[in-house]
Design a protein around this motif. Structure first.
Motif, PDB file in Angstrom:
ATOM      1  N   THR A 227       0.812  -1.219   0.000  1.00  0.00           N
ATOM      2  CA  THR A 227       0.000   0.000   0.000  1.00  0.00           C
ATOM      3  C   THR A 227       0.839   1.260   0.000  1.00  0.00           C
ATOM      4  OG1 THR A 227      -0.086   0.051   2.429  1.00  0.00           O
ATOM      5  CG2 THR A 227      -1.836  -1.150   1.285  1.00  0.00           C
ATOM      6  N   ALA A 228       2.150   1.133   0.300  1.00  0.00           N
ATOM      7  CA  ALA A 228       3.053   2.292   0.387  1.00  0.00           C
ATOM      8  C   ALA A 228       2.625   3.252   1.487  1.00  0.00           C
ATOM      9  CB  ALA A 228       3.130   3.019  -0.961  1.00  0.00           C
TER      10      ALA A 228
ATOM     11  N   GLN B 247      -7.481   3.901  -2.583  1.00  0.00           N
ATOM     12  CA  GLN B 247      -7.160   5.128  -3.293  1.00  0.00           C
ATOM     13  C   GLN B 247      -5.898   5.781  -2.732  1.00  0.00           C
ATOM     14  OE1 GLN B 247      -9.480   8.688  -2.419  1.00  0.00           O
ATOM     15  NE2 GLN B 247      -9.882   8.940  -4.617  1.00  0.00           N
ATOM     16  N   ALA B 248      -5.790   5.842  -1.398  1.00  0.00           N
ATOM     17  CA  ALA B 248      -4.616   6.453  -0.772  1.00  0.00           C
ATOM     18  C   ALA B 248      -3.344   5.677  -1.114  1.00  0.00           C
ATOM     19  CB  ALA B 248      -4.811   6.522   0.742  1.00  0.00           C
ATOM     20  N   GLY B 249      -3.448   4.339  -1.158  1.00  0.00           N
ATOM     21  CA  GLY B 249      -2.294   3.533  -1.515  1.00  0.00           C
ATOM     22  C   GLY B 249      -1.839   3.789  -2.939  1.00  0.00           C
TER      23      GLY B 249
ATOM     24  N   ALA C 201       1.626   2.884  -4.687  1.00  0.00           N
ATOM     25  CA  ALA C 201       1.500   1.429  -4.589  1.00  0.00           C
ATOM     26  C   ALA C 201       1.247   0.824  -5.962  1.00  0.00           C
ATOM     27  CB  ALA C 201       0.366   1.057  -3.639  1.00  0.00           C
ATOM     28  N   LYS C 202       1.997  -0.225  -6.296  1.00  0.00           N
ATOM     29  CA  LYS C 202       1.851  -0.911  -7.570  1.00  0.00           C
ATOM     30  C   LYS C 202       1.414  -2.354  -7.317  1.00  0.00           C
ATOM     31  CE  LYS C 202       3.595   2.695  -9.703  1.00  0.00           C
ATOM     32  NZ  LYS C 202       2.764   3.569 -10.563  1.00  0.00           N
TER      33      LYS C 202
ATOM     34  N   LEU D  73      -3.729  -5.544  -5.316  1.00  0.00           N
ATOM     35  CA  LEU D  73      -3.952  -5.106  -3.940  1.00  0.00           C
ATOM     36  C   LEU D  73      -5.362  -5.497  -3.500  1.00  0.00           C
ATOM     37  CD1 LEU D  73      -2.894  -3.505  -1.486  1.00  0.00           C
ATOM     38  CD2 LEU D  73      -3.800  -1.433  -2.563  1.00  0.00           C
ATOM     39  N   ALA D  74      -5.468  -6.077  -2.317  1.00  0.00           N
ATOM     40  CA  ALA D  74      -6.766  -6.399  -1.717  1.00  0.00           C
ATOM     41  C   ALA D  74      -6.857  -5.689  -0.377  1.00  0.00           C
ATOM     42  CB  ALA D  74      -6.925  -7.911  -1.537  1.00  0.00           C
ATOM     43  N   VAL D  75      -8.013  -5.101  -0.096  1.00  0.00           N
ATOM     44  CA  VAL D  75      -8.207  -4.309   1.121  1.00  0.00           C
ATOM     45  C   VAL D  75      -9.526  -4.702   1.764  1.00  0.00           C
ATOM     46  CG1 VAL D  75      -8.523  -1.985   2.057  1.00  0.00           C
ATOM     47  CG2 VAL D  75      -6.899  -2.355   0.199  1.00  0.00           C
TER      48      VAL D  75
END
Length: 555
Positions: free
Chosen positions: A362-363, A391-393, A398-399, A402-404
């Motif tokens: 997520t950076a 969105q923030a990641g 962030a590349k 990604l799962a949140v």
């Protein structure tokens, strides 16, 4: 004390000096100043002690108290005595553990506890369904997987690995608690990772229902009992658990581990169940852990764990300003965290436990993630919180896939009586309407619709611009977060202009206050119609008319 001879002597002198100046004398480890005894049923002593003494050693280590169990005097049905000594705090904590694990007040019984003196000569009557089995003192119910003690009338379960019998705990239902959760995924637009399987999310609101389908006992587990998890594929060219295998099997492994111990659970044991289930998933894949983060809710507790390549962010606080991340601990190669709500009272009504899970980079730091999530999840918007974190990641660089997932465990808000001024305002608004009694059952609906395309099936078009829609669902959700932020800034006063600029529904072309308007929904009328047709009412589909897009109904 360990170390060189000189260091040990120096440490001993320092401890003796501290004890002398505090007015206390050195004592043997564990002896303490306080003592308490507890009677334990003979048939449950083995479960209390544990295999190789592991249970009682863990209790002593965690509480700081010394715990001794009296020897078996040979009398078959005699209770055993547990003696606990140490500081007052240690003794009280250990006593609570002993009573809960071995003879807690919420354990189930088949025919009451020990027979009274008047009934001492007669054995308790077994409930229906119990039959003789290979164990002389017990009857067995195959359907419930329970044993009935013919002498004491207690119900028990048997640990197949140790052969010990344990009391069956009856789970508590916390009706004052509410668990809300949601998740979203984002795909890598390009690169090698774009060729790997998409990340996956799993949200299970009720583990009891899943356990029932798996036909395993689960009545000893508190409610709510829920689970959410996010999963990611291993990097290209590396070994690991396929994402679909991990997503399909984790909850099964976890439920079966929980079902295998039907007595009371110590708090730290839940973390062991979680990390153990992750280990079970890795079997058959060279022991390489899957890339996942998971949160388990049991009653007032949340336990969470993540492996390499994933993260957990468990938070504590009552407001956006005070919502801060809790530092996780390492356990069996995974990051773990445990939080627990206090008993409900007016003073803790605002307390809750938010948690954010990510699989992929997520950076963002935990503090940054908490700051992004808190405004939405504290307001009960887990889907918006998930999209905002995604969105923030992406904005932070962030590349990759990604799962949140974001959730909140908190107390159900108590109904607050409106003030006199609020009542007057409602009455004044009602007088302006010609049919107050009818309008009371109606709700006016306005919407902002942002479309997306999954890449399969007919490609949708924006009816406002008449251009094809190419964005994916994660892009649409991030756009909707921006829309939501704009509306929250001025309490939706800017809705007409925001709707006109953002919505991809034909209703956005209406003018003035009607922009985005879908009309009035008559709840009572639709409910009556559903009842006349013999259909269950109350859900969104029974209220929302066909003029509302299906995507809005599902949302």
């Amino acid at each position: 004390i360990s170390g060189s001879s000189a260091a040990i002597q120096k440490a001993v002198r320092a401890i003796e000096e501290i004890m002398r100046t505090s007015g206390r004398r050195p004592t043997d480890a564990g002896s303490g100043d306080h003592r308490k005894t507890i009677k334990i049923a003979q048939e449950f002593v083995g479960m209390l002690i544990g295999k190789g003494g592991e249970n009682i050693k863990a209790m002593s280590r965690d509480t700081g108290a010394k715990i001794d169990v009296s020897r078996d005097d040979g009398e078959r049905d005699a209770d055993r005595t547990v003696t606990i000594s140490g500081s007052r705090e240690a003794v009280d904590k250990a006593a609570e553990m002993v009573e809960e694990v071995a003879n807690g007040g919420n354990n189930r019984s088949g025919a009451g506890n020990h027979a009274s003196e008047s009934d001492a000569e007669s054995d308790p009557e077994a409930p229906p369904g119990f039959e003789p089995c290979e164990y002389e003192e017990w009857l067995y119910h195959e359907g419930n997987q329970e044993y009935f003690n013919k002498k004491t009338g207690r119900l028990a379960w048997r640990d197949a690995s140790t052969g010990m019998f344990g009391p069956i705990r009856e789970g508590e239902t916390h009706q004052d608690l509410l668990f809300v959760a949601s998740a979203c995924t984002g795909l890598s637009p390009a690169g090698e990772e774009a060729k790997t399987a998409a990340p996956k999310t799993v949200v299970i609101p009720d583990l009891h229902r899943v356990a029932q389908m798996l036909k395993v006992p689960f009545d000893h587990v508190d409610k709510p009992a829920s689970m959410m998890a996010v999963f990611r594929s291993p990097s290209p060219g590396t070994e690991g658990v396929p994402v679909d295998v991990a997503a399909r099997s984790l909850h099964d492994k976890l439920i079966r581990r929980i079902a295998s111990w039907r007595s009371a659970w110590m708090d730290q044991a839940w973390l062991g169940a979680l990390t153990g289930a992750i280990f079970d998933v890795s079997l058959g894949f060279s022991g390489v852990q899957p890339i996942l983060s998971v949160a388990l809710v049991v009653g007032r507790r949340i336990v969470a764990s993540s492996t390499a390549g994933a993260r957990i962010c468990v938070m504590a606080g009552t407001s956006v300003e005070t919502c801060l991340p809790v530092t996780p601990m390492e356990m069996q190669g995974a990051a773990c965290c445990f939080q627990m709500l206090p008993n409900h009272s007016p003073e803790v009504q605002a307390m809750c436990i938010p948690v954010a899970l990510t699989a992929g980079q997520t950076a963002l730091s935990d503090s940054q993630a908490a700051a992004v999530v808190a405004p939405h999840i504290l307001a009960g918007r887990p889907r918006a919180a998930s999209a905002a974190l995604m969105q923030a990641g992406r904005k932070a660089g962030a590349k990759g896939h990604l799962a949140v997932a974001v959730a909140r465990l908190g107390f159900i808000r108590q109904k607050v009586e409106p003030t006199a001024e609020e009542k007057k305002a409602v009455e004044a608004a009602a007088k302006k309407l010609s049919k107050t009694d009818e309008v009371a059952n109606k709700v006016r609906v306005r919407q902002i619709l942002i479309r997306f395309w999954s890449g399969k099936g007919p490609q949708p078009a924006n009816p406002v611009t008449r251009k094809p829609v190419t964005r994916k669902i994660d892009e649409a959700e991030m756009m909707m977060v921006d829309v939501l932020d704009l509306l929250l800034k001025d309490n939706c006063k800017s809705f007409p202009s925001v709707c006109k600029a953002s919505s991809e529904c034909q209703s956005a072309m209406k003018g003035g206050a009607d922009t985005g308007d879908l009309g009035w929904l008559d709840h009572a009328k639709v409910m009556a119609l559903a009842k006349a047709k013999g259909q269950p009412g109350g859900g969104p589909k029974s209220v929302v008319q066909s003029s509302v897009p299906v995507a809005v109904v599902k949302a």
